[in-house]
Design an enzyme around this catalytic site. Structure first.
Site, PDB file in Angstrom:
ATOM      1  N   LYS A  23       0.850  -1.208   0.000  1.00  0.00           N
ATOM      2  CA  LYS A  23       0.000   0.000   0.000  1.00  0.00           C
ATOM      3  C   LYS A  23       0.878   1.249   0.000  1.00  0.00           C
ATOM      4  CE  LYS A  23      -1.603   1.898   4.006  1.00  0.00           C
ATOM      5  NZ  LYS A  23      -1.341   3.341   4.138  1.00  0.00           N
ATOM      6  N   ASN A  24       1.919   1.263   0.863  1.00  0.00           N
ATOM      7  CA  ASN A  24       2.702   2.492   1.024  1.00  0.00           C
ATOM      8  C   ASN A  24       3.659   2.742  -0.129  1.00  0.00           C
ATOM      9  OD1 ASN A  24       1.235   2.987   3.248  1.00  0.00           O
ATOM     10  ND2 ASN A  24       2.814   2.405   4.722  1.00  0.00           N
ATOM     11  N   CYS A 117      -5.500   8.381   8.442  1.00  0.00           N
ATOM     12  CA  CYS A 117      -5.371   8.038   9.867  1.00  0.00           C
ATOM     13  C   CYS A 117      -4.855   9.222  10.671  1.00  0.00           C
ATOM     14  CB  CYS A 117      -4.407   6.862  10.013  1.00  0.00           C
ATOM     15  SG  CYS A 117      -5.124   5.387   9.340  1.00  0.00           S
ATOM     16  N   ARG A 122      -0.182  15.024  12.081  1.00  0.00           N
ATOM     17  CA  ARG A 122       0.920  14.530  11.248  1.00  0.00           C
ATOM     18  C   ARG A 122       1.355  15.660  10.313  1.00  0.00           C
ATOM     19  NH1 ARG A 122      -1.270   8.872   9.318  1.00  0.00           N
ATOM     20  NH2 ARG A 122       0.808   8.652   8.413  1.00  0.00           N
ATOM     21  N   ASP A 305       4.237   0.755  12.057  1.00  0.00           N
ATOM     22  CA  ASP A 305       2.940   0.220  11.606  1.00  0.00           C
ATOM     23  C   ASP A 305       2.686  -1.177  12.148  1.00  0.00           C
ATOM     24  OD1 ASP A 305       3.282   1.685   8.300  1.00  0.00           O
ATOM     25  OD2 ASP A 305       2.758   2.536  10.247  1.00  0.00           O
ATOM     26  N   ARG A 397      -8.392   0.080   4.329  1.00  0.00           N
ATOM     27  CA  ARG A 397      -7.389   0.927   3.674  1.00  0.00           C
ATOM     28  C   ARG A 397      -6.054   0.196   3.540  1.00  0.00           C
ATOM     29  NH1 ARG A 397      -5.990   5.472   6.536  1.00  0.00           N
ATOM     30  NH2 ARG A 397      -4.850   5.949   4.639  1.00  0.00           N
TER      31      ARG A 397
HETATM   32  C1  EPZ Z   1       4.458   6.838   6.168  1.00  0.00           C
HETATM   33  O1  EPZ Z   1       3.732   7.940   6.684  1.00  0.00           O
HETATM   34  C2  EPZ Z   1       3.455   5.713   6.093  1.00  0.00           C
HETATM   35  N1  EPZ Z   1       2.364   6.112   5.202  1.00  0.00           N
HETATM   36  C3  EPZ Z   1       2.905   5.423   7.487  1.00  0.00           C
HETATM   37  O2  EPZ Z   1       2.053   4.295   7.377  1.00  0.00           O
HETATM   38  C4  EPZ Z   1       4.059   5.073   8.410  1.00  0.00           C
HETATM   39  O3  EPZ Z   1       3.547   4.923   9.717  1.00  0.00           O
HETATM   40  C5  EPZ Z   1       5.103   6.182   8.396  1.00  0.00           C
HETATM   41  O4  EPZ Z   1       5.517   6.445   7.051  1.00  0.00           O
HETATM   42  C6  EPZ Z   1       6.320   5.843   9.222  1.00  0.00           C
HETATM   43  O5  EPZ Z   1       6.914   4.685   8.712  1.00  0.00           O
HETATM   44  C7  EPZ Z   1       2.562   6.053   3.876  1.00  0.00           C
HETATM   45  O6  EPZ Z   1       3.627   5.684   3.410  1.00  0.00           O
HETATM   46  C8  EPZ Z   1       1.405   6.458   3.009  1.00  0.00           C
HETATM   47  P1  EPZ Z   1       6.727  10.020   8.175  1.00  0.00           P
HETATM   48  P2  EPZ Z   1       4.419   9.405   6.664  1.00  0.00           P
HETATM   49  O7  EPZ Z   1       6.729  11.289   7.391  1.00  0.00           O
HETATM   50  O8  EPZ Z   1       5.268   9.523   5.471  1.00  0.00           O
HETATM   51  C9  EPZ Z   1       7.115  13.280  11.552  1.00  0.00           C
HETATM   52  C10 EPZ Z   1       0.141   3.055   7.652  1.00  0.00           C
HETATM   53  O9  EPZ Z   1      -0.323   2.598   8.691  1.00  0.00           O
HETATM   54  N2  EPZ Z   1       7.045  14.242  10.432  1.00  0.00           N
HETATM   55  O10 EPZ Z   1       7.824   9.017   7.953  1.00  0.00           O
HETATM   56  O11 EPZ Z   1       3.356  10.381   6.911  1.00  0.00           O
HETATM   57  C11 EPZ Z   1       5.821  12.521  11.730  1.00  0.00           C
HETATM   58  O12 EPZ Z   1       4.927  13.251  12.529  1.00  0.00           O
HETATM   59  C12 EPZ Z   1       0.659   4.454   7.634  1.00  0.00           C
HETATM   60  O13 EPZ Z   1       0.279   2.449   6.568  1.00  0.00           O
HETATM   61  C13 EPZ Z   1       7.248  15.584  10.686  1.00  0.00           C
HETATM   62  O14 EPZ Z   1       7.457  15.986  11.830  1.00  0.00           O
HETATM   63  O15 EPZ Z   1       5.338   9.302   7.958  1.00  0.00           O
HETATM   64  C14 EPZ Z   1       6.294  11.252  12.400  1.00  0.00           C
HETATM   65  O16 EPZ Z   1       6.459  11.485  13.795  1.00  0.00           O
HETATM   66  C15 EPZ Z   1       0.325   5.198   8.912  1.00  0.00           C
HETATM   67  N3  EPZ Z   1       7.206  16.460   9.651  1.00  0.00           N
HETATM   68  C16 EPZ Z   1       7.672  11.017  11.771  1.00  0.00           C
HETATM   69  O17 EPZ Z   1       8.069  12.268  11.226  1.00  0.00           O
HETATM   70  C17 EPZ Z   1       6.979  16.056   8.355  1.00  0.00           C
HETATM   71  O18 EPZ Z   1       6.966  16.917   7.438  1.00  0.00           O
HETATM   72  C18 EPZ Z   1       7.656  10.004  10.640  1.00  0.00           C
HETATM   73  O19 EPZ Z   1       6.637  10.385   9.733  1.00  0.00           O
HETATM   74  C19 EPZ Z   1       6.781  14.687   8.117  1.00  0.00           C
HETATM   75  C20 EPZ Z   1       6.828  13.791   9.167  1.00  0.00           C
END
Ligand code: EPZ
Length: 427
Positions: A23-24, A117, A122, A305, A397
């Site tokens: 999915k991701n 979610c 986020r 996840d 999803r």
């Molecule tokens: C991706 O989300 C995945 N989603 C998430 O999976 C997964 O939990 C996450 O990566 C971490 O592995 C998709 O790929 C569509 P991040 P993403 O940016 O990219 C902070 C699922 O269950 N952050 O790596 O949104 C953020 O708050 C979903 O399939 C900032 O502070 O995650 C988090 O604490 C849920 N500023 C950390 O970084 C930003 O601009 C990691 O988030 C971006 C992120």
């Protein structure tokens, strides 16, 4: 009409489950295709609601999108720029990839802030930092982000937070920028390599994906190609945990065992028997499990996840386990629901302290995708009774053909239309 998932307990899962494309990856590869001037074919596409929404988004941009089985044909030849401040973009978080893709193709994007979610706020500040570094101006207007650039220019970007989304979004915008972009402190998840592989097959020049430094040499134009999506390591990990939790014997097929190393190691540490083959993993549950400490980290650590499915499994381990999520501050919406099923868990800061618990069936609610996974795994663990899980739309999803797969493994599970609230109030 709301739907519920009804899960019967006490039956070990046995058999083989085929894992779908990730999915991701899919939610990034589909928008990435619009950077090409000719058709892109994606194979091994998962059947998920997020993927369906994305194909509708691309059709709104006049892309030709056709699907048959697990293949999607995207023809972006006559793509038209369109502002998308509202509507379907708000249905999923990963719609933010439309920002990088439209910016890379047209130098402009207006996208409504993502939905999906919402276990905690986020932010997308790192995405915006990357776009601005590439020379775009970014402003927000009534819940949408407007991004414009006369000419995107390569830049050196250091991510303050290791972010999957920001790493991919910057790659999408930089692929056709003038000059070279370096992303430092980049995320290393396999999905990032998958996106870079597609972009390079489309004519991009990206090196270092999967390491903390990614180098993107901008190209003038990009063309169509054919690409098969990597297997979904989170879906696979969820079935591994479910097999262990029900003390079953399951072969998880179509996986890349290397992507599963962290969850394999933690299951073995608990006493689960796990065997890796070339493209599959066999998990054989045991009568007793040891408690362990688990840290959810960025890749190659245990995926955040998978921390909620692991939480359900750890209630079946003797003693006390501590699970800490270092990626998100408060991704524990599944805990109160598990407590309703008798789980002895308390949350302290970013850690969950989990004791052995005898779980019982209950009516519970999935608040997000992976919380839903924790609930159906817990439902499979109870010795008798049927757990009713509302919020199935979240589970849909991320879990391709969940009911069919679990039923094929011997679980007693089905969907039921939940009566609208007012009806149940009349009894
Ligand atoms: C991706 O989300 C995945 N989603 C998430 O999976 C997964 O939990 C996450 O990566 C971490 O592995 C998709 O790929 C569509 P991040 P993403 O940016 O990219 C902070 C699922 O269950 N952050 O790596 O949104 C953020 O708050 C979903 O399939 C900032 O502070 O995650 C988090 O604490 C849920 N500023 C950390 O970084 C930003 O601009 C990691 O988030 C971006 C992120």
């Amino acid at each position: 009409m709301q739907e519920k998932l009804i899960v019967g307990g006490g039956r070990p899962l046995r058999g083989t489950v085929q894992i779908s494309g990730a999915k991701n990856s899919a939610v990034a590869l589909i928008p990435a295709a619009i950077l090409a001037e000719s058709p892109v074919i994606l194979d091994n596409l998962p059947h998920l609601s997020d993927v369906a929404i994305y194909s509708e988004l691309l059709q709104e941009l006049n892309a030709g999108v056709s699907r048959n089985e697990d293949q999607m044909n995207i023809d972006p030849t006559h793509l038209k720029l369109k502002e998308m401040p509202n509507g379907k973009v708000k249905l999923l978080r990963a719609s933010y990839y439309m920002m990088g893709a439209l910016l890379g193709r047209f130098g402009k994007a207006v996208i409504g802030l993502p939905g999906g979610c919402n276990f905690e706020p986020r932010p997308i500040d790192q995405h915006i930092k990357g776009f601005e570094a590439l020379g775009a101006t970014v402003s927000s207007e009534n819940g949408a982000i407007r991004i414009e650039a006369k000419q995107l220019r390569g830049a050196k970007i250091y991510l303050d937070v290791v972010s999957v989304g920001a790493t991919i979004n910057i790659m999408l915008a930089a692929a056709r920028a003038k000059g070279t972009t370096i992303i430092e402190n980049a995320a290393k998840e396999p999905e990032i390599i998958d996106v870079a592989t597609l972009l390079n097959a489309m004519g991009a020049k990206i090196k270092g994906a999967g390491t903390e430094t990614i180098r993107i040499e901008g190209v003038e134009s990009m063309h169509g190609t054919r690409h098969s999506i990597i297997p979904d390591r989170i879906q696979a990990g969820t079935y591994m945990v479910a097999a262990a939790a029900t003390r079953g014997d399951v072969v998880i097929d179509n996986v890349i065992p290397k992507h599963m190393e962290a969850v394999t190691a933690k299951l073995q540490e608990m006493g689960v028997h796990v065997y890796e083959m070339d493209e599959s993993i066999r998990v054989i549950g045991q009568p007793e499990y040891e408690s362990i400490d688990v840290k959810a980290l960025v890749y190659p650590g245990l995926a955040t996840d998978l921390q909620s499915p692991m939480t359900s499994l750890l209630t079946q381990a003797n003693g006390v386990s501590i699970l800490t999520d270092y990626v998100y501050n408060n991704r524990f919406q599944h805990v109160p629901e598990l407590q309703r099923m008798g789980a002895k868990i308390r949350v302290e800061g970013r850690s969950a302290i989990i004791e052995y618990s005898k779980l019982h069936a209950a009516r519970v609610k999935a608040a997000d995708l992976r919380a839903g996974a924790a609930l159906f795994i817990a439902g499979l663990c109870v010795q008798d009774g049927y757990t009713e899980i509302s919020g199935v739309e979240y589970i849909d999803r991320g879990y391709h053909r969940l009911v069919e797969n679990l039923a094929a493994l011997g679980a007693e599970v089905w969907r039921e239309n939940a009566l609208p609230k007012e009806k149940t109030a009349q009894g």
